[in-house]
Each structure stands twice: as structure tokens, then as C-alpha cells.
Design an enzyme around this catalytic site. Structure first.
Site, PDB file in Angstrom:
ATOM      1  N   CYS A  91      11.922 -11.843  32.259  1.00 52.03           N
ATOM      2  CA  CYS A  91      12.591 -10.721  32.094  1.00 52.03           C
ATOM      3  C   CYS A  91      11.623  -9.320  32.562  1.00 52.03           C
ATOM      4  O   CYS A  91      10.387  -9.152  32.001  1.00 52.03           O
ATOM      5  CB  CYS A  91      13.025 -10.341  30.651  1.00 52.03           C
ATOM      6  SG  CYS A  91      13.762  -8.752  30.152  1.00 52.03           S
ATOM      7  N   CYS A 125      10.747  -7.241  29.706  1.00 51.24           N
ATOM      8  CA  CYS A 125       9.827  -7.825  28.618  1.00 51.24           C
ATOM      9  C   CYS A 125       8.266  -7.520  29.288  1.00 51.24           C
ATOM     10  O   CYS A 125       7.241  -7.371  28.673  1.00 51.24           O
ATOM     11  CB  CYS A 125      10.089  -9.062  28.478  1.00 51.24           C
ATOM     12  SG  CYS A 125      11.253  -9.531  27.113  1.00 51.24           S
ATOM     13  N   ASP A 140      13.197   5.432  34.120  1.00 54.66           N
ATOM     14  CA  ASP A 140      13.720   4.353  34.970  1.00 54.66           C
ATOM     15  C   ASP A 140      13.162   4.663  36.405  1.00 54.66           C
ATOM     16  O   ASP A 140      13.087   5.742  36.939  1.00 54.66           O
ATOM     17  CB  ASP A 140      15.279   4.590  34.935  1.00 54.66           C
ATOM     18  CG  ASP A 140      16.269   4.110  35.730  1.00 54.66           C
ATOM     19  OD1 ASP A 140      17.017   3.381  34.752  1.00 54.66           O
ATOM     20  OD2 ASP A 140      16.022   3.575  36.919  1.00 54.66           O
ATOM     21  N   HIS A 166      13.602  -9.310  22.991  1.00 55.91           N
ATOM     22  CA  HIS A 166      14.597  -9.467  24.116  1.00 55.91           C
ATOM     23  C   HIS A 166      15.831  -9.923  23.324  1.00 55.91           C
ATOM     24  O   HIS A 166      16.035 -10.782  23.062  1.00 55.91           O
ATOM     25  CB  HIS A 166      13.930 -10.605  24.790  1.00 55.91           C
ATOM     26  CG  HIS A 166      14.829 -10.667  26.075  1.00 55.91           C
ATOM     27  ND1 HIS A 166      14.734 -10.199  27.470  1.00 55.91           N
ATOM     28  CD2 HIS A 166      15.775 -11.648  26.115  1.00 55.91           C
ATOM     29  CE1 HIS A 166      15.606 -10.762  28.061  1.00 55.91           C
ATOM     30  NE2 HIS A 166      16.316 -11.622  27.705  1.00 55.91           N
ATOM     31  N   ASN A 179      25.202  -0.087  29.069  1.00 57.61           N
ATOM     32  CA  ASN A 179      25.800  -0.914  29.571  1.00 57.61           C
ATOM     33  C   ASN A 179      25.895  -2.423  28.915  1.00 57.61           C
ATOM     34  O   ASN A 179      24.801  -2.580  28.430  1.00 57.61           O
ATOM     35  CB  ASN A 179      25.580  -1.123  31.184  1.00 57.61           C
ATOM     36  CG  ASN A 179      25.507   0.171  32.062  1.00 57.61           C
ATOM     37  OD1 ASN A 179      26.584   0.994  31.537  1.00 57.61           O
ATOM     38  ND2 ASN A 179      24.779   0.494  32.896  1.00 57.61           N
ATOM     39  N   GLY A 198      28.364  -3.104  34.671  1.00 60.57           N
ATOM     40  CA  GLY A 198      27.479  -2.531  35.915  1.00 60.57           C
ATOM     41  C   GLY A 198      25.878  -2.999  35.257  1.00 60.57           C
ATOM     42  O   GLY A 198      25.140  -2.453  35.820  1.00 60.57           O
ATOM     43  N   HIS A 243      18.290  -7.006  29.412  1.00 58.76           N
ATOM     44  CA  HIS A 243      17.302  -6.746  28.137  1.00 58.76           C
ATOM     45  C   HIS A 243      18.005  -5.460  27.535  1.00 58.76           C
ATOM     46  O   HIS A 243      17.914  -4.414  28.343  1.00 58.76           O
ATOM     47  CB  HIS A 243      16.120  -6.762  28.533  1.00 58.76           C
ATOM     48  CG  HIS A 243      15.014  -6.332  27.528  1.00 58.76           C
ATOM     49  ND1 HIS A 243      13.884  -7.134  26.981  1.00 58.76           N
ATOM     50  CD2 HIS A 243      15.111  -5.460  26.318  1.00 58.76           C
ATOM     51  CE1 HIS A 243      13.331  -6.590  26.139  1.00 58.76           C
ATOM     52  NE2 HIS A 243      13.791  -5.585  25.556  1.00 58.76           N
ATOM     53  N   HIS A 245      19.169  -1.954  26.703  1.00 63.07           N
ATOM     54  CA  HIS A 245      18.487  -0.637  26.809  1.00 63.07           C
ATOM     55  C   HIS A 245      19.606   0.384  26.722  1.00 63.07           C
ATOM     56  O   HIS A 245      20.759   0.236  27.221  1.00 63.07           O
ATOM     57  CB  HIS A 245      17.785  -0.584  28.275  1.00 63.07           C
ATOM     58  CG  HIS A 245      18.436  -0.828  29.277  1.00 63.07           C
ATOM     59  ND1 HIS A 245      18.859  -2.223  29.773  1.00 63.07           N
ATOM     60  CD2 HIS A 245      19.005  -0.240  30.318  1.00 63.07           C
ATOM     61  CE1 HIS A 245      19.476  -2.520  30.769  1.00 63.07           C
ATOM     62  NE2 HIS A 245      19.985  -0.966  31.095  1.00 63.07           N
ATOM     63  N   HIS A 270      20.345   4.171  28.284  1.00 63.32           N
ATOM     64  CA  HIS A 270      19.939   5.271  29.300  1.00 63.32           C
ATOM     65  C   HIS A 270      19.930   6.452  28.621  1.00 63.32           C
ATOM     66  O   HIS A 270      20.965   6.903  27.874  1.00 63.32           O
ATOM     67  CB  HIS A 270      20.909   5.145  30.511  1.00 63.32           C
ATOM     68  CG  HIS A 270      20.982   3.869  31.428  1.00 63.32           C
ATOM     69  ND1 HIS A 270      20.240   3.888  32.440  1.00 63.32           N
ATOM     70  CD2 HIS A 270      21.490   2.698  31.052  1.00 63.32           C
ATOM     71  CE1 HIS A 270      20.548   2.790  32.964  1.00 63.32           C
ATOM     72  NE2 HIS A 270      21.220   1.940  32.132  1.00 63.32           N
TER      73      HIS A 270
END
Ligand code: 5GP
Ligand code: ZN
Length: 118
Positions: free
Chosen positions: A12, A15, A38, A54, A92, A98, A103, A105, A107
Site C-alpha cells: 500500500c 502505508c 496530496d 491499514h 471516498n 472514485g 487505505h 483517508h 481529503h
């Protein structure tokens, strides 16, 4: 919390970033939470905030992990200077959303008006 205490996936990319094995601009780190810029920002500030553990999706993450994440996002918002000004959080989750990186997250998007566009 050390990496031996939570699940990780060596394949990943997030990770690997969390473990310091892939580069990223780190914005915040605590025992359970990690945040970094990002690589393809959609706003002047576009930070990805994730649990160090994870979990592929929001749905697969235990409620306690989500609670910690949410609490620390408040601190991160203050730390980044957007507590008053405002910001957008986006998660997401799964096939039709999308989501590209499996993993969990959030945004964290900030630094421009988001009234008119995504
Ligand atoms: P998703 O669509 O899974 O919610 O979003 C994944 C995000 O991760 C995208 O906004 C993408 O630009 C970002 N991303 C993918 N690979 C990397 C990487 O190697 N480093 C960083 N910093 N961001 C990445
Ligand atoms: Zn991972």
C-alpha cells in the site's frame, strides 16, 4: 503506537508513506493518525488524513478509529489555520465513489471558496 501494533499492507502506497519508505510532505503525525499533502492538489491546501492502520475503506474501519480520526481532524484544522475560515472534508468509500487508494483517508480541502465548484 508502533507499526507492529496495527495492521499494515507492504504493497500500500499510503502505508509506505506512513512508514517513511515513500516520500511525502508530512503535515501532522500522532500515535494513530498521519497527514500529508496530496500529490495532485485540488485546492491550495489539500491534505490527506489517514489512520496509520491499514483499513481499505471507511466502512471497514472500526468506529473507535473513526472517532480518533475525527477528533484529531479538529486539531489538524486548527494547526493548519482553517478552524475559523473553513474547509471541506471528503471521504471516498468503495467502488462507485472514485476511491483509488485502498487505505482509508479523508481529503482536507481548504484555501479557496468552494461555493461554486468542487
Ligand atoms: P481517492 O480517490 O482514493 O480518494 O484519492 C487518492 C488521492 O491520493 C488522490 O487525490 C491522489 O492524488 C493521492 N495520491 C495518490 N498517490 C499518491 C502518492 O504517492 N503520494 C501522495 N502524496 N498522494 C497520492
Ligand atoms: Zn495502507
Amino acid at each position: 503506537m508502533s507499526s507492529s501494533e496495527y495492521p499494515t499492507d507492504p504493497q500500500c502506497i499510503f502505508c509506505r508513506i506512513i512508514a517513511g519508505k515513500a516520500p511525502a510532505r508530512v503535515r501532522y503525525e500522532s500515535g494513530q493518525v498521519f497527514a500529508f499533502d496530496d500529490i495532485n492538489p485540488h485546492a491550495p491546501t489539500h491534505v490527506l488524513i489517514c489512520p496509520k492502520a491499514h483499513y481499505p475503506t471507511f466502512m471497514e474501519a472500526p468506529a473507535e478509529v473513526l472517532a480518533t480520526l475525527n477528533a484529531e481532524i479538529k486539531s489538524i484544522a486548527t494547526h493548519l489555520g482553517f478552524a475559523e475560515r473553513g474547509f471541506r472534508l471528503q471521504v471516498n468509500n468503495g467502488r462507485e465513489s472514485g476511491q483509488i487508494v485502498p487505505h482509508l483517508h479523508y481529503h482536507f480541502l481548504a484555501g479557496r471558496s468552494m461555493h461554486d465548484h468542487g
